[in-house]
Design a protein around this motif. Structure first.
Motif, PDB file in Angstrom:
ATOM      1  N   THR A  87      14.939   5.538  23.335  1.00  0.00           N
ATOM      2  CA  THR A  87      13.589   5.731  22.814  1.00  0.00           C
ATOM      3  C   THR A  87      13.368   7.215  22.608  1.00  0.00           C
ATOM      4  O   THR A  87      14.007   8.047  23.263  1.00  0.00           O
ATOM      5  CB  THR A  87      12.513   5.165  23.755  1.00  0.00           C
ATOM      6  N   LYS A  88      12.459   7.538  21.692  1.00  0.00           N
ATOM      7  CA  LYS A  88      12.063   8.928  21.465  1.00  0.00           C
ATOM      8  C   LYS A  88      10.679   9.192  22.036  1.00  0.00           C
ATOM      9  O   LYS A  88      10.165  10.293  21.934  1.00  0.00           O
ATOM     10  CB  LYS A  88      12.058   9.221  19.957  1.00  0.00           C
ATOM     11  N   SER A  89      10.066   8.171  22.628  1.00  0.00           N
ATOM     12  CA  SER A  89       8.676   8.237  23.056  1.00  0.00           C
ATOM     13  C   SER A  89       8.532   8.198  24.573  1.00  0.00           C
ATOM     14  O   SER A  89       9.040   7.269  25.226  1.00  0.00           O
ATOM     15  CB  SER A  89       7.902   7.053  22.456  1.00  0.00           C
ATOM     16  N   PRO A  90       7.832   9.156  25.183  1.00  0.00           N
ATOM     17  CA  PRO A  90       7.593   9.093  26.627  1.00  0.00           C
ATOM     18  C   PRO A  90       6.876   7.820  27.049  1.00  0.00           C
ATOM     19  O   PRO A  90       7.151   7.275  28.121  1.00  0.00           O
ATOM     20  CB  PRO A  90       6.734  10.335  26.895  1.00  0.00           C
ATOM     21  N   ARG A 113      10.555  16.358  25.646  1.00  0.00           N
ATOM     22  CA  ARG A 113       9.559  15.850  26.603  1.00  0.00           C
ATOM     23  C   ARG A 113       9.995  14.516  27.182  1.00  0.00           C
ATOM     24  O   ARG A 113       9.821  14.258  28.384  1.00  0.00           O
ATOM     25  CB  ARG A 113       8.192  15.702  25.923  1.00  0.00           C
ATOM     26  N   THR A 114      10.555  13.671  26.328  1.00  0.00           N
ATOM     27  CA  THR A 114      10.998  12.354  26.787  1.00  0.00           C
ATOM     28  C   THR A 114      12.113  12.483  27.818  1.00  0.00           C
ATOM     29  O   THR A 114      12.110  11.799  28.853  1.00  0.00           O
ATOM     30  CB  THR A 114      11.472  11.512  25.595  1.00  0.00           C
ATOM     31  N   GLU A 133      10.652  13.777  31.066  1.00  0.00           N
ATOM     32  CA  GLU A 133       9.882  12.710  31.716  1.00  0.00           C
ATOM     33  C   GLU A 133      10.827  11.685  32.332  1.00  0.00           C
ATOM     34  O   GLU A 133      10.555  11.134  33.406  1.00  0.00           O
ATOM     35  CB  GLU A 133       8.959  12.037  30.691  1.00  0.00           C
ATOM     36  N   LEU A 171       9.352   5.041  27.101  1.00  0.00           N
ATOM     37  CA  LEU A 171      10.255   5.303  28.211  1.00  0.00           C
ATOM     38  C   LEU A 171       9.679   4.742  29.502  1.00  0.00           C
ATOM     39  O   LEU A 171      10.361   4.041  30.260  1.00  0.00           O
ATOM     40  CB  LEU A 171      10.479   6.806  28.347  1.00  0.00           C
ATOM     41  N   GLU A 218       9.370  16.362  20.956  1.00  0.00           N
ATOM     42  CA  GLU A 218       9.028  15.116  21.639  1.00  0.00           C
ATOM     43  C   GLU A 218      10.238  14.571  22.402  1.00  0.00           C
ATOM     44  O   GLU A 218      10.108  14.047  23.515  1.00  0.00           O
ATOM     45  CB  GLU A 218       8.524  14.069  20.656  1.00  0.00           C
TER      46      GLU A 218
END
Length: 345
Positions: free
Chosen positions: A296-299, A53-54, A57, A302, A50
């Motif tokens: 953050t670890k989350s797209p 991906r972040t 992105e 983000l 993840e």
């Protein structure tokens, strides 16, 4: 589509426009960066897939300034960033830090910034990142045992050798910044700056602007506090350092601070914003030389953070946001006593 009371313009789609680039000393970077620390440790469980991906992105969104350090995950974070930007190196502005001596699981046992260590740390970071140069190489904390002139001279040599494009200091006092800059130009100062951490505004920001040094605020969302999502330390996992390393999140202090988060949420809602967006937009409005690096670890988060770059607020709206979190009334220091002892003040 609706009109936003904060911008007076048409709301942007869920996937915001690319974050605009701006000068960062000798570099070019998106006006908002990405702090990568939490992708490897300190903020609970990690998911490298993840995180990758972040990061990718982020590049898609123009969030090109990627901030890591040699001690995050004991080198694992630099390796993660290096893998994530493979094939897209020319799109990324890689910022990494050095100086903390961290042989074990704690936050570190000291600072090294002598010339020999500067060269050694740079080579190690280049290897872990898998790149031939680092865009911004920053001394994490000022060393009490090494004159900053020696450190700046060694960093200037790395610039001349093409191993780094520019160097930065972190949590440095104005006088220290001037001393370093006189030896070799400082590209950026990384320091904590947010609605609830505003000491930098007294003198440091002015010195940076006088010398043409960009400011890179870390923890611009107050380590999550300014998003309005934190209500209790029980929300944090056992591995989350907010449970034990940050006085502002101790139960009594957090209880005293929560009304500020509630007020910020109310002010932001009146502007059609989430509190985190309001906090980031306020910081972006402090100047075009300010490059916040929310982590953050989350797209999804983000994209939410990146959208704040595009908000346009009036002076009155900015004052309302700032008044919601009066920094002089925040309960608790921003670091514990041991960590505070390493700050150059």
């Amino acid at each position: 589509m609706t009109r936003s009371p904060a911008t007076g313009t048409t709301d942007r789609p869920a996937n915001p426009a690319r974050v605009p680039a701006a000068p960062l000393g000798p570099l070019g970077a998106g006006r908002q960066g990405l702090g990568c620390l939490g992708m490897s440790e300190f903020y609970g469980p990690v998911d490298p897939a993840e995180a990758t991906r972040t990061i990718r992105e982020a590049l898609d969104l123009g969030v090109t300034l990627l901030d890591t350090a040699d001690v995050y995950g004991h080198g694992a974070n630099e390796e993660l960033v290096g893998r994530a930007v493979a094939g897209r190196r020319d799109e990324a502005v890689i910022s990494t830090k050095f100086g903390v001596v961290r042989p074990g699981p704690g936050v570190g046992t000291g600072i090294r910034a002598d010339a020999a260590y500067v060269a050694q740390a740079c080579e190690a970071s280049l290897r872990r990142l898998g790149v031939d140069h680092i865009d911004l190489f920053t001394l994490t904390r000022i060393s009490a045992g090494t004159p900053v002139e020696e450190t700046a001279g060694a960093l200037g040599e790395l610039v001349a050798a093409g191993k780094i494009r520019g160097y930065g200091l972190s949590e440095a006092a104005p006088a220290t910044i001037r001393r370093a800059h006189a030896v070799a130009p400082v590209a950026a100062l990384q320091t904590e700056w947010s609605l609830w951490s505003r000491d930098i505004e007294r003198e440091t920001v002015g010195v940076c602007r006088e010398l043409g040094i960009a400011v890179v605020p870390y923890a611009p969302l107050g380590r999550g506090f300014l998003t309005g999502r934190i209500r209790s330390v029980e929300q944090f996992g056992e591995a989350d350092f907010r449970r034990f390393g940050l006085p502002r999140f101790e139960p009594d202090n957090l209880a005293a601070n929560l009304p500020m988060a509630e007020r910020l949420t109310e002010v932001a809602a009146a502007l059609g914003l989430r509190p985190g967006a309001a906090a980031l937009a306020w910081l972006h409005h402090q100047g075009d030389d300010v490059f916040p690096i929310p982590g953050t670890k989350s797209p999804a988060k983000l994209a939410e953070n990146a959208a704040a770059v595009h908000l346009s607020l009036t002076p009155r709206q900015l004052d309302e946001i700032a008044a919601a979190v009066p920094a002089d009334r925040v309960s608790g220091e921003r670091w514990n006593s041991e960590s505070m002892s390493y700050l150059d003040r």
